[in-house]
Structures are given as structure tokens and as C-alpha cells.
Design a protein around this motif. Structure first.
Motif, mmCIF file in Angstrom:
data_model
loop_
_atom_site.group_PDB
_atom_site.id
_atom_site.type_symbol
_atom_site.label_atom_id
_atom_site.label_comp_id
_atom_site.label_asym_id
_atom_site.label_seq_id
_atom_site.Cartn_x
_atom_site.Cartn_y
_atom_site.Cartn_z
ATOM 1 N N PHE A 1 -2.711 -8.619 10.021
ATOM 2 C CA PHE A 1 -3.038 -7.679 8.897
ATOM 3 C C PHE A 1 -1.857 -6.639 8.755
ATOM 4 C CE2 PHE A 1 -7.329 -8.620 10.365
ATOM 5 C CZ PHE A 1 -7.967 -9.190 8.996
ATOM 6 N N ALA A 2 -1.547 -6.656 7.484
ATOM 7 C CA ALA A 2 -0.522 -5.550 7.079
ATOM 8 C C ALA A 2 -1.138 -4.408 6.268
ATOM 9 C CB ALA A 2 0.517 -6.318 5.933
ATOM 10 N N CYS A 3 -0.546 -3.374 6.615
ATOM 11 C CA CYS A 3 -1.165 -1.888 6.025
ATOM 12 C C CYS A 3 -0.161 -1.054 5.547
ATOM 13 C CB CYS A 3 -1.945 -1.252 6.985
ATOM 14 S SG CYS A 3 -2.498 0.549 6.690
ATOM 15 N N ALA A 4 -0.204 -0.889 4.203
ATOM 16 C CA ALA A 4 0.692 0.203 3.340
ATOM 17 C C ALA A 4 -0.274 1.150 2.947
ATOM 18 C CB ALA A 4 1.164 -0.634 2.266
ATOM 19 N N VAL A 5 0.191 2.547 3.241
ATOM 20 C CA VAL A 5 -0.766 3.621 2.964
ATOM 21 C C VAL A 5 0.019 4.263 1.739
ATOM 22 C CG1 VAL A 5 -1.483 5.921 3.873
ATOM 23 C CG2 VAL A 5 -0.974 3.972 5.508
ATOM 24 N N ARG A 6 -1.317 4.959 0.960
ATOM 25 C CA ARG A 6 -0.964 5.356 -0.382
ATOM 26 C C ARG A 6 -0.029 6.725 -0.061
ATOM 27 N NH1 ARG A 6 -6.514 4.867 -3.168
ATOM 28 N NH2 ARG A 6 -6.589 2.697 -3.325
ATOM 29 N N PRO A 7 0.525 7.304 -0.939
ATOM 30 C CA PRO A 7 1.163 8.714 -0.717
ATOM 31 C C PRO A 7 -0.065 9.645 -0.744
ATOM 32 C CG PRO A 7 2.012 7.544 -2.824
ATOM 33 C CD PRO A 7 1.012 6.833 -2.099
ATOM 34 N N HIS A 8 0.198 10.395 0.192
ATOM 35 C CA HIS A 8 -0.845 11.751 0.442
ATOM 36 C C HIS A 8 -1.974 11.329 0.735
ATOM 37 C CE1 HIS A 8 2.383 13.658 -1.270
ATOM 38 N NE2 HIS A 8 2.161 13.068 -2.632
ATOM 39 N N TYR A 9 -2.315 9.940 1.440
ATOM 40 C CA TYR A 9 -3.666 9.505 1.724
ATOM 41 C C TYR A 9 -4.162 9.928 2.833
ATOM 42 C CZ TYR A 9 -7.651 6.169 2.402
ATOM 43 O OH TYR A 9 -8.711 5.924 2.754
ATOM 44 N N ALA A 10 -3.411 9.856 3.925
ATOM 45 C CA ALA A 10 -3.764 10.258 5.165
ATOM 46 C C ALA A 10 -2.424 10.496 6.198
ATOM 47 C CB ALA A 10 -4.162 8.804 6.008
ATOM 48 N N LEU A 11 -2.828 11.308 7.019
ATOM 49 C CA LEU A 11 -1.773 11.757 8.117
ATOM 50 C C LEU A 11 -1.519 10.389 9.017
ATOM 51 C CD1 LEU A 11 -3.111 15.431 8.696
ATOM 52 C CD2 LEU A 11 -1.115 14.803 6.868
ATOM 53 N N GLU A 12 -0.280 10.521 9.494
ATOM 54 C CA GLU A 12 0.314 9.712 10.500
ATOM 55 C C GLU A 12 -0.757 9.543 11.714
ATOM 56 O OE1 GLU A 12 4.119 8.708 13.250
ATOM 57 O OE2 GLU A 12 4.157 9.429 11.200
ATOM 58 N N LYS A 13 -1.105 10.627 12.361
ATOM 59 C CA LYS A 13 -2.112 10.798 13.298
ATOM 60 C C LYS A 13 -3.336 10.032 12.913
ATOM 61 C CE LYS A 13 -0.264 14.412 16.050
ATOM 62 N NZ LYS A 13 -0.381 15.549 16.607
ATOM 63 N N GLU A 14 -4.032 10.204 11.802
ATOM 64 C CA GLU A 14 -5.142 9.698 11.581
ATOM 65 C C GLU A 14 -5.083 8.008 11.194
ATOM 66 O OE1 GLU A 14 -6.006 11.599 7.801
ATOM 67 O OE2 GLU A 14 -6.696 13.397 8.727
ATOM 68 N N ILE A 15 -3.889 7.543 10.589
ATOM 69 C CA ILE A 15 -3.908 6.072 10.767
ATOM 70 C C ILE A 15 -3.790 5.588 11.831
ATOM 71 C CG2 ILE A 15 -2.249 4.398 9.669
ATOM 72 C CD1 ILE A 15 -1.261 6.610 7.423
#
Length: 79
Positions: free
Chosen positions: A5-19
Motif C-alpha cells: 500500500f502507498a500512503c500520502a498524508v494530507r497537510p496538517h492531518y497527522a503528526l509523524e509519530k501518529e502516522i
């Protein structure tokens, strides 16, 4: 087991540690491989797209032309 799977995160969606925590959870529970993707980050969501359509605003360049055609042909999200 057959796909990554590939994951791209939206701006301001989550902090790196949460991801990282979520990716570790998915790996432990489902044994899936998830790769973070470097990509342009756009603050857009399906909710925002539906809102734009309801307000009769353009979604060109946000969704593919074929999707816009399908929405128009089936009179979706217009009111």
C-alpha cells in the motif's frame, strides 16, 4: 500479502509519530506493507469536492475529467 500500500498524508492531518504508530498497527495486525509516498500535498477531501459541486463550483484539476463527466451524467452531488 499480494500488494503493498502507498500512503500520502494530507497537510496538517497527522503528526509523524501518529502516522508511524498507525503504520506499525497495520503491520502488526494485518501484516501489510505500507510505504509513505512523497507527493505534492493538497488539502482536499471528498467532503470538500462534494461541497464545491453542491455550490456549483468547478472541480476541474481536482478530479479526473471522466469523473466529472460521470457526476454530470448522473446528476450527482448537485443539491
Amino acid at each position: 500479502k499480494l500488494v503493498d500500500f502507498a500512503c500520502a498524508v494530507r497537510p496538517h492531518y497527522a503528526l509523524e509519530k501518529e502516522i508511524e504508530k498507525e503504520l506499525n498497527y497495520l503491520d502488526e495486525k494485518y501484516h501489510v506493507r505500507v510505504h509513505m509516498v512523497d507527493s505534492p500535498l493538497y488539502d482536499i477531501s471528498s467532503t470538500k469536492i462534494r461541497k464545491r459541486l453542491k455550490e456549483k463550483k468547478s472541480v476541474k484539476y481536482i478530479v479526473p475529467d471522466e469523473v466529472i463527466d460521470y457526476i454530470d451524467e448522473n446528476n450527482l452531488y448537485r443539491g
